[in-house]
Design an enzyme around this catalytic site. Structure first.
Site, short mmCIF file in Angstrom:
data_model
loop_
_atom_site.label_atom_id
_atom_site.label_comp_id
_atom_site.label_asym_id
_atom_site.label_seq_id
_atom_site.Cartn_x
_atom_site.Cartn_y
_atom_site.Cartn_z
CG ASP A 13 2.22 0.91 7.92
OD1 ASP A 13 1.88 0.26 6.93
OD2 ASP A 13 1.43 1.21 8.83
CG ASP B 221 1.30 -3.53 5.12
OD1 ASP B 221 2.08 -2.62 5.47
OD2 ASP B 221 0.07 -3.49 5.33
CG HIS C 9 -0.45 3.62 12.15
ND1 HIS C 9 -1.61 2.94 12.47
CD2 HIS C 9 -0.05 3.12 10.97
CE1 HIS C 9 -1.90 2.08 11.52
NE2 HIS C 9 -0.95 2.18 10.59
CD GLU D 228 -3.27 -1.28 4.82
OE1 GLU D 228 -3.23 -2.31 5.51
OE2 GLU D 228 -2.90 -0.16 5.27
CD GLU D 229 -1.95 2.59 7.18
OE1 GLU D 229 -2.59 1.95 8.02
OE2 GLU D 229 -0.71 2.56 7.12
CG HIS E 258 -0.47 0.15 2.52
ND1 HIS E 258 -0.28 1.39 3.11
CD2 HIS E 258 -0.11 -0.76 3.45
CE1 HIS E 258 0.17 1.21 4.35
NE2 HIS E 258 0.29 -0.08 4.58
#
Length: 405
Positions: free
Chosen positions: A230, A292, A369, A264-265, A214
């Site tokens: 990520d 990922d 994140h 994706e998130e 992603h």
């Protein structure tokens, strides 16, 4: 590698990035999600603490529930799933209630072992591709992608990152390779497109091998979302395979599609649309590999784990054999729960999907994140991610077969 990122993006302040990520759709659209049972109570608690109405399940079946939510609530849900369950995203977003309810009855597996024979007999091509991947190139792609303040799916940064990647992949393709296309897959409901490079197969063009990761990023607290691990790392790992495939004149027997997914998130939205498109158009996808998070070495005992849930056991065995035979790195198994990455989108359509992951769940990158998901958290190198470039090269060469120079 010299970055092609616009100076204006590099100068975005934290407050600007926060505003980009957290702006809702103009009418804050009503959407539906499917969520594993274990996450229902925490979601209700989280929504209640935000002053929102506690969501009520529309339907529940086989440990998965359907809920109606607002688009602006997806970011908070993604934060919860990461902090509480170490998942990314950990839920699946649907445009309509009917679509969400229908997803509770996943498509039957297409029994890929009856469509393809998993053999390890193309070592010359594997070694040609695998032996040409370079850490400096993987690191350069991670650096460029993580240089955007955010690649959130509704942000300008998310759009610009997709266009940058499109141009990068196009730059690898010689003019003589008319069998190769690079294009954007546009999504009607948000700004960021997905990016797809296709190498048409020579003798089995109607059988398709997919490799994906992603493109978007997210910050649980708002602000900058570099997303180096990520998932700039996963995209960078297979981007290097694209470069090598073109430089070594790789000609697969089966068609190979490399995909960088949008959104994706916030519930696997980009890959879900793409997988559904392939299913509705009866495209014969014989295997899917998802990358990922590939660059954080969180374990001293293994370099890769094969995720065993929501993936295909026969292809997982094939993947383990590839790693043992060609890459020769220590491996293990792990699980990641409902909807934890884009492989689930393909799995839910009945396709054979696998995901090799950077470390056992719980030992993976703790900085994702956040604004701290930078290359420095992986020692400033792409040494670990390069191992996944090699895994991808072996997977493509042995499943799509073909030759390289």
């Amino acid at each position: 590698m010299k970055s092609l990122i616009p100076v204006s993006l590099l100068l975005l302040s934290t407050s600007q990035a926060f505003a980009e990520q957290n702006k809702a759709a103009p009418k804050d659209r009503e959407l539906w999600i499917t969520l594993g049972t274990e996450a229902v109570a925490p979601m209700r608690e989280s929504f209640k603490s935000a002053g929102w109405e506690e969501p009520t399940a529309v339907l529940a079946k086989d440990q998965v529930s359907v809920f109606r939510v607002k688009e602006s609530q997806l970011s908070r849900l993604a934060t919860l799933m990461h902090e509480r369950f170490n998942r990314c995203a950990g839920f699946i977003t649907h445009e309509t209630q009917d679509e969400a309810v229908a997803s509770l009855q996943p498509a039957p597996a297409l029994a890929p072992q009856s469509l393809v024979t998993y053999t390890l007999d193309n070592a010359t091509t594997v070694n040609a591709l695998m032996g040409s991947v370079l850490e400096t190139n993987v690191r350069g792609t991670i650096t460029s992608l993580s240089g955007y303040s955010t690649r959130y799916y509704t942000s300008q940064g998310g759009v610009d990152a997709a266009n940058w990647l499109l141009a990068k992949w196009k730059s690898y393709v010689p003019a003589s390779r008319t069998d190769v296309t690079v294009e954007l897959f546009r999504h009607a409901s948000w700004a960021q497109p997905s990016v797809i490079l296709t190498i048409r197969g020579t003798t089995l063009p109607n059988e398709v091998v997919v490799v994906g990761g992603h493109l978007d990023s997210i910050n649980s607290s708002g602000g900058n979302a570099p997303g180096a691990d990520d998932d700039a790392s996963g995209v960078a790992s297979f981007t290097e395979v694209i470069r090598v495939a073109m430089s070594r004149n790789y000609r697969p027997q089966r068609t190979v599609k490399f995909m960088a997914y949008a959104a994706e998130e916030v519930g696997l939205r980009g890959s879900k649309e793409i997988a559904a498109y392939h299913k509705s158009n009866a495209i014969n996808v014989v295997g899917v590999l998802q990358l990922d998070m590939t660059n954080y070495k969180g374990s001293s005992s293994v370099d890769v784990v094969v995720i065993t849930d929501y993936s295909n056991s026969a292809q997982n065995t094939f993947l383990r054999n590839l790693i043992t035979t060609y890459v020769k790195i220590p491996q293990g198994n792990s699980s990641c729960g409902y909807g934890c990455s884009d492989h689930a989108s393909w799995y839910n359509q009945g396709y054979a999907a696998s995901i090799p992951f950077e470390a056992p769940l719980g030992s993976d990158n703790p900085y994702i994140h956040t604004a701290s998901d930078t290359l420095s958290r992986s020692g400033g190198t792409a040494t670990h991610a390069l191992k996944y470039s090699k895994i991808t090269a072996a997977y493509v060469a042995e499943l799509a077969k073909g030759t390289a120079q």
